[in-house]
Design a protein around this motif. Structure first.
Motif, PDB file in Angstrom:
ATOM      1  N   ALA A  23    -101.528  -2.911   7.789  1.00  0.00           N
ATOM      2  CA  ALA A  23    -102.474  -3.199   6.831  1.00  0.00           C
ATOM      3  C   ALA A  23    -102.880  -2.035   6.032  1.00  0.00           C
ATOM      4  O   ALA A  23    -103.131  -1.985   4.868  1.00  0.00           O
ATOM      5  CB  ALA A  23    -103.636  -3.817   7.574  1.00  0.00           C
ATOM      6  N   SER A  24    -103.112  -0.893   6.816  1.00  0.00           N
ATOM      7  CA  SER A  24    -103.362   0.488   6.071  1.00  0.00           C
ATOM      8  C   SER A  24    -102.244   0.862   5.013  1.00  0.00           C
ATOM      9  O   SER A  24    -102.696   1.421   3.885  1.00  0.00           O
ATOM     10  CB  SER A  24    -103.724   1.551   7.100  1.00  0.00           C
ATOM     11  N   LEU A  25    -101.240   0.453   5.557  1.00  0.00           N
ATOM     12  CA  LEU A  25    -100.199   0.796   4.647  1.00  0.00           C
ATOM     13  C   LEU A  25    -100.097   0.193   3.359  1.00  0.00           C
ATOM     14  O   LEU A  25     -99.611   0.718   2.470  1.00  0.00           O
ATOM     15  CB  LEU A  25     -98.722   0.739   5.338  1.00  0.00           C
ATOM     16  N   GLU A  26    -100.371  -1.081   3.492  1.00  0.00           N
ATOM     17  CA  GLU A  26    -100.574  -2.201   2.309  1.00  0.00           C
ATOM     18  C   GLU A  26    -101.534  -1.472   1.447  1.00  0.00           C
ATOM     19  O   GLU A  26    -101.370  -1.291   0.116  1.00  0.00           O
ATOM     20  CB  GLU A  26    -100.901  -3.560   2.633  1.00  0.00           C
ATOM     21  N   GLY A  27    -102.732  -0.976   1.849  1.00  0.00           N
ATOM     22  CA  GLY A  27    -103.656  -0.467   0.832  1.00  0.00           C
ATOM     23  C   GLY A  27    -103.132   0.737   0.199  1.00  0.00           C
ATOM     24  O   GLY A  27    -103.524   1.062  -0.850  1.00  0.00           O
ATOM     25  N   LYS A  28    -102.572   1.623   0.942  1.00  0.00           N
ATOM     26  CA  LYS A  28    -101.950   2.820   0.402  1.00  0.00           C
ATOM     27  C   LYS A  28    -100.772   2.527  -0.712  1.00  0.00           C
ATOM     28  O   LYS A  28    -100.880   3.100  -1.927  1.00  0.00           O
ATOM     29  CB  LYS A  28    -101.054   3.653   1.381  1.00  0.00           C
ATOM     30  N   ILE A  29    -100.102   1.481  -0.575  1.00  0.00           N
ATOM     31  CA  ILE A  29     -99.039   1.081  -1.484  1.00  0.00           C
ATOM     32  C   ILE A  29     -99.735   0.498  -2.642  1.00  0.00           C
ATOM     33  O   ILE A  29     -99.456   0.893  -3.965  1.00  0.00           O
ATOM     34  CB  ILE A  29     -98.095  -0.049  -1.172  1.00  0.00           C
ATOM     35  N   LYS A  30    -100.889  -0.079  -2.462  1.00  0.00           N
ATOM     36  CA  LYS A  30    -101.586  -0.734  -3.737  1.00  0.00           C
ATOM     37  C   LYS A  30    -102.427   0.606  -4.418  1.00  0.00           C
ATOM     38  O   LYS A  30    -102.205   0.589  -5.981  1.00  0.00           O
ATOM     39  CB  LYS A  30    -102.663  -1.560  -3.506  1.00  0.00           C
ATOM     40  N   SER A  31    -102.816   1.581  -3.850  1.00  0.00           N
ATOM     41  CA  SER A  31    -103.528   2.552  -4.449  1.00  0.00           C
ATOM     42  C   SER A  31    -102.651   3.426  -5.286  1.00  0.00           C
ATOM     43  O   SER A  31    -102.769   3.775  -6.168  1.00  0.00           O
ATOM     44  CB  SER A  31    -104.201   3.373  -3.546  1.00  0.00           C
ATOM     45  N   ASP A  32    -101.381   3.554  -4.782  1.00  0.00           N
ATOM     46  CA  ASP A  32    -100.184   4.547  -5.624  1.00  0.00           C
ATOM     47  C   ASP A  32     -99.920   3.943  -6.660  1.00  0.00           C
ATOM     48  O   ASP A  32     -99.421   4.574  -7.512  1.00  0.00           O
ATOM     49  CB  ASP A  32     -99.215   4.335  -4.535  1.00  0.00           C
ATOM     50  N   TYR A  33    -100.091   2.524  -6.920  1.00  0.00           N
ATOM     51  CA  TYR A  33     -99.892   1.966  -8.249  1.00  0.00           C
ATOM     52  C   TYR A  33    -100.697   1.573  -9.236  1.00  0.00           C
ATOM     53  O   TYR A  33    -100.363   0.979 -10.284  1.00  0.00           O
ATOM     54  CB  TYR A  33     -98.590   0.889  -8.119  1.00  0.00           C
ATOM     55  N   ASP A  34    -102.181   2.077  -8.683  1.00  0.00           N
ATOM     56  CA  ASP A  34    -103.295   1.667  -9.714  1.00  0.00           C
ATOM     57  C   ASP A  34    -103.260   2.282 -10.704  1.00  0.00           C
ATOM     58  O   ASP A  34    -102.854   3.815 -10.943  1.00  0.00           O
ATOM     59  CB  ASP A  34    -104.384   1.677  -8.706  1.00  0.00           C
TER      60      ASP A  34
END
Length: 287
Positions: free
Chosen positions: A276-287
């Motif tokens: 779940a934390s990794l999902e958040g990181k993925i999203k923040s990387d492409y914001d």
């Protein structure tokens, strides 16, 4: 392709891969047996294949011109099943039946019981031969489909792998792409301690394979390598994908002990929290 479009594809596929990892953890906890390390490590490649590369349609799974995917190291089938369900080949609710008695989702894939499965897996080392046969059939029948085969690196200790590795270049099977999960582990330890494979690239090139080495968690590299394979003529392509076993779950990563053991309930919850934390990181990387 515009850079923004590439980034959108990468983000989408990365998020799919992370979701597939979560499904794998849930499936293995429910089943009480299975193989997490390789399944988690191959999530990015399966996501890229089924949501960008392969010409397959779950609404027409027997299209004679569909691409064929062959899973040789069948024990990583949880990631295969999760991907097929995500793509729409069968309902996701069936994933809970992994390894249960009379289930269609056995510990190795079985041809004919679920749409999207092109071969039966079990005995290691057979998949590349099956894939080469399919690729040769496409040539004989003048069919446009490509064949993709995934093998583990541990199973490359099987002699049949090397027979197929000689056969495919001899038949100039440029419609065959072989993806090697180079995660450096097997059930009894590290591959280089059990039976060294290196220098793997040189060995394959000496057999006349076109060889590409990639980071198996870099979506752009995965897609780029598969696209490159399409442009190679008169010989097959081998993609050596360097992956991390147990990718995304910190306490599993790089550890051969997780080749074939499942997490406890507490460990599974910890793994899902990590993902779940990794999902958040993925999203923040492409914001």
């Amino acid at each position: 392709m515009p850079r923004a479009s590439v980034n959108n594809d990468v983000e989408k596929i990365s998020l799919i891969a992370n979701n597939l990892r979560e499904e794998v953890v849930k499936m293995l906890l429910e089943a009480g047996s299975g193989h997490p390390a390789g399944a988690l490590g191959m999530a990015d490649i399966f996501a890229a294949l089924y949501f960008k590369i392969l010409n397959v349609d779950p609404k027409n799974p027997t299209d004679p011109d569909r691409d064929r995917f062959v899973l040789s190291n069948g024990h990583i089938c949880p990631i295969f099943y999760a991907t097929l369900a995500e793509k729409g080949f069968f309902p996701k609710k069936e994933l809970k039946q992994l390894r249960k008695l009379n289930s269609n989702l056995q510990g190795h894939p079985k041809f004919g019981v679920l749409p999207g499965i092109e071969n039966s897996g079990g005995s290691l080392g057979q998949g590349l031969s099956q894939a080469a046969g399919m690729a040769l059939a496409a040539k004989i029948q003048h069919r446009p489909f490509r064949v993709y085969c995934v093998t583990g690196d541990g199973e490359m200790q099987e002699g049949q792998i090397w027979e197929a590795a000689m056969f495919a270049p001899n038949k100039k099977l440029d419609n065959l792409t072989w993806i090697i999960d180079r995660n450096n582990i097997q059930i009894s330890g590290r591959t280089e301690d059990v039976m060294p494979l290196e220098n793997l690239r040189n060995k394959l090139e000496s057999f006349n394979w076109y060889v590409i080495e990639i980071d198996g968690h870099n979506i752009e590299e995965i897609i780029g390598a598969c696209n490159m394979a399409r442009s190679v003529s008169q010989r097959p392509t081998a993609i050596i994908a360097h992956t991390i076993p147990g990718k995304g779950v910190e306490f599993m990563e790089y550890k051969f002990e997780w080749h074939g053991k499942v997490p406890s309930k507490e460990q599974a919850l910890k793994a899902l929290k990590s993902l779940a934390s990794l999902e958040g990181k993925i999203k923040s990387d492409y914001d």
